[in-house]
Design an enzyme around this catalytic site. Structure first.
Site, PDB file in Angstrom:
ATOM      1  N   ASP A  58      26.867  94.884 154.255  1.00 56.57           N
ATOM      2  CA  ASP A  58      27.496  95.922 153.128  1.00 56.57           C
ATOM      3  C   ASP A  58      28.953  96.024 153.158  1.00 56.57           C
ATOM      4  O   ASP A  58      29.363  96.306 152.014  1.00 56.57           O
ATOM      5  CB  ASP A  58      26.803  97.451 153.653  1.00 56.57           C
ATOM      6  CG  ASP A  58      25.401  97.279 153.709  1.00 56.57           C
ATOM      7  OD1 ASP A  58      24.605  96.496 153.018  1.00 56.57           O
ATOM      8  OD2 ASP A  58      24.478  98.046 154.447  1.00 56.57           O
ATOM      9  N   GLY A  96      20.793 104.617 150.236  1.00 56.66           N
ATOM     10  CA  GLY A  96      20.680 103.199 150.607  1.00 56.66           C
ATOM     11  C   GLY A  96      21.588 102.622 149.631  1.00 56.66           C
ATOM     12  O   GLY A  96      21.370 101.163 149.563  1.00 56.66           O
ATOM     13  N   GLU A 103      16.959  90.825 151.489  1.00 58.42           N
ATOM     14  CA  GLU A 103      16.842  92.096 152.168  1.00 58.42           C
ATOM     15  C   GLU A 103      16.319  91.794 153.590  1.00 58.42           C
ATOM     16  O   GLU A 103      15.312  91.066 154.004  1.00 58.42           O
ATOM     17  CB  GLU A 103      15.867  92.908 151.446  1.00 58.42           C
ATOM     18  CG  GLU A 103      16.463  94.331 151.540  1.00 58.42           C
ATOM     19  CD  GLU A 103      17.771  94.443 150.834  1.00 58.42           C
ATOM     20  OE1 GLU A 103      18.841  94.455 151.419  1.00 58.42           O
ATOM     21  OE2 GLU A 103      17.691  94.884 149.565  1.00 58.42           O
ATOM     22  N   GLU A 155      30.480 100.535 162.793  1.00 63.84           N
ATOM     23  CA  GLU A 155      29.216 101.007 162.381  1.00 63.84           C
ATOM     24  C   GLU A 155      28.475 100.733 163.765  1.00 63.84           C
ATOM     25  O   GLU A 155      27.647 101.674 164.049  1.00 63.84           O
ATOM     26  CB  GLU A 155      28.794 100.436 161.234  1.00 63.84           C
ATOM     27  CG  GLU A 155      27.281 100.734 160.977  1.00 63.84           C
ATOM     28  CD  GLU A 155      27.146 101.257 159.523  1.00 63.84           C
ATOM     29  OE1 GLU A 155      28.409 101.120 158.521  1.00 63.84           O
ATOM     30  OE2 GLU A 155      26.072 101.006 159.134  1.00 63.84           O
ATOM     31  N   SER A 163      36.794 115.689 154.531  1.00 59.92           N
ATOM     32  CA  SER A 163      35.986 115.048 153.464  1.00 59.92           C
ATOM     33  C   SER A 163      35.309 116.217 152.245  1.00 59.92           C
ATOM     34  O   SER A 163      34.898 117.084 153.046  1.00 59.92           O
ATOM     35  CB  SER A 163      34.676 114.116 154.081  1.00 59.92           C
ATOM     36  OG  SER A 163      33.810 114.206 153.014  1.00 59.92           O
ATOM     37  N   SER A 205      24.936 102.257 150.757  1.00 65.49           N
ATOM     38  CA  SER A 205      25.970 102.148 151.638  1.00 65.49           C
ATOM     39  C   SER A 205      27.151 102.827 151.602  1.00 65.49           C
ATOM     40  O   SER A 205      28.085 102.519 151.218  1.00 65.49           O
ATOM     41  CB  SER A 205      26.235 100.497 151.465  1.00 65.49           C
ATOM     42  OG  SER A 205      25.466  99.733 151.890  1.00 65.49           O
ATOM     43  N   SER A 206      26.862 104.302 151.421  1.00 63.85           N
ATOM     44  CA  SER A 206      27.837 105.156 151.563  1.00 63.85           C
ATOM     45  C   SER A 206      28.778 105.032 152.735  1.00 63.85           C
ATOM     46  O   SER A 206      29.854 105.302 152.803  1.00 63.85           O
ATOM     47  CB  SER A 206      27.493 106.610 151.421  1.00 63.85           C
ATOM     48  OG  SER A 206      26.604 106.787 152.159  1.00 63.85           O
ATOM     49  N   SER A 207      27.989 104.621 153.919  1.00 65.50           N
ATOM     50  CA  SER A 207      28.656 104.386 155.123  1.00 65.50           C
ATOM     51  C   SER A 207      29.953 103.244 155.066  1.00 65.50           C
ATOM     52  O   SER A 207      31.061 103.417 155.586  1.00 65.50           O
ATOM     53  CB  SER A 207      28.171 104.403 156.234  1.00 65.50           C
ATOM     54  OG  SER A 207      26.972 103.485 156.059  1.00 65.50           O
TER      55      SER A 207
END
Ligand code: GLA
Length: 404
Positions: free
Chosen positions: A192, A140, A48, A180, A82, A142-144
């Protein structure tokens, strides 16, 4: 006494998420999409806050996915909607730029911008895009990255770019990372997007973030009578903020002071830490100590997985948490409470995952302790007046793919 229990959030089948994207597409644009693609969120077993220091990380894809229903347009315009957002976005692809658009659409438009900048999209090509997702937002997970990767794969396949070989997918990974970093303005490290594109079911991805060299390490806790649990503190997590960027800046400064390209190149850890501390950089020394010790823990975890020593993996997870909490200072009281309650409940190990400042903890335990630990965590959080936690399924799923 009131009994508080954690809220279980089972994954929705990817095809059902794809169907929601299709419905949203038909409703917004009045015709059926050419295809539907999905990309997963991720959890990180260990490694991490070291991807941006050139470290090797060990994430896996989750069974929670984002789906993009997409068709090509011939007028250079992108329209996106969306199911999670009231506001869609519409604009010419050639007007996307850093800071424009903002918000969720920046992740979608950013991918198109990178591909166009690289000359991979013909002039005049545009897209209609509808998004649906089962990846929790702000947890946290990682939807992005899932959003970027679902769109990147869709656009690549629709415009005839190759996507089957790992090298092809790495092109899309770097496009998603740039989207990003440069358009959405989050200076994240690349773990990610890589796992969302390159994962394998039943495995964790061992990814060298300096070279993007990778391999797959089998991860099937159930086979060893174990379970992995993801417990969401349900406290919000944001990466487009200063704390993540500050940590990254500290690590860049530490590397600069040591005269190395990245902390990955440090050979003598003790000497490097002593030098940073002597320069008056007590904070930098602690930050670097997290990164350098975490790099070592990843190596040890891989060895432990190869001999099926999950108790040792658990100890390494807990050591990772302590380091993220004390040296890197990215944990929260709710995450610390989850980890402590899980360990009290008999877990082999637990740690916060992802960027931190909220979001989820990962717990490794014997399969028959799962319920007891979830209940113990919920009770502890309730007693401390933290939000009720959610529990997600942490079984390693497939990478980005075409659904329909
Ligand atoms: C976020 C970033 C990743 C990585 C992790 C911490 O998830 O997107 O690049 O830095 O935090 O390991």
């Amino acid at each position: 006494m009131t009994v508080t229990s954690a809220r279980r959030v089972d994954p929705i089948a990817a095809d059902a998420v794809g169907n929601s994207a299709t419905e949203a597409f038909v409703q917004a644009f009045g015709y059926r999409p050419t295809g539907v693609w999905s990309a997963p969120g991720r959890a990180n077993l260990i490694g991490e806050h070291i991807d941006y220091a050139g470290g090797t990380v060990l994430p896996f894809a989750l069974p929670y996915v984002t789906a993009a229903a997409v068709s090509v347009r011939a007028d250079g315009v992108v329209r996106c909607v969306s199911t999670h957002e009231e506001q869609g976005w519409e604009g010419p692809v050639d007007q996307v730029a850093p800071g424009h658009p903002t918000g969720w659409a920046s992740y979608v438009a950013g991918v198109l911008w990178v591909l166009a900048t690289r000359g991979l999209l013909s002039a005049g090509v545009g897209f209609d895009i509808a998004i649906a997702s089962s990846v929790p937002i702000g947890s946290g997970l990682s939807s992005s990255a899932a959003l970027e990767c679902s769109v990147a794969l869709a656009v690549a396949e629709l415009t005839g770019l190759p996507t089957t070989e790992p090298e092809d997918r790495l092109q899309l990974v770097t496009a998603a990372i740039r989207a990003e970093n440069e358009i959405a303005g989050a200076s994240t490290g690349g773990m990610d997007q890589s796992v969302s594109m390159l994962a394998r079911s039943g495995s964790a991805l061992l990814l060298d973030c300096r070279t993007f060299a990778h391999s797959h390490i089998p991860l099937d806790p159930a086979r060893s009578g174990a379970a992995l649990m993801l417990i969401d503190s349900n406290t919000p997590h944001q990466l487009v903020g200063s704390a993540y960027t500050d940590r990254r800046a500290d690590i860049d400064t530490a590397a600069e002071r040591l005269g190395v390209a990245s902390l990955r190149s440090v050979r003598d850890v003790d000497a490097a830490l002593a030098r940073l501390a002597a320069d008056g950089g007590e904070r930098l020394a602690r930050r670097a100590r997290h990164v350098l010790s975490e790099m070592r823990r990843v190596e040890l975890a891989v060895e432990a997985m190869q001999t099926d020593n999950l108790r040792l993996v658990g100890e390494l997870l807990s050591a990772s948490h302590a380091s993220l909490r004390d040296d890197y200072e990215v944990s929260t009281s709710a995450l610390d409470a989850i980890v402590a309650a899980a360990l009290d409940g008999g877990a082999w190990g637990a740690r916060m995952i992802g960027g931190g400042f909220g979001g989820c903890a990962l717990v490794l335990c014997a399969a028959d302790r799962e319920e007891i630990i979830a209940a113990a965590v919920a009770q502890t959080l309730a007693a401390a007046e933290h939000p009720t936690p959610s529990v997600y399924v942490a079984s390693p799923g497939p990478p980005a793919r075409r659904l329909q």
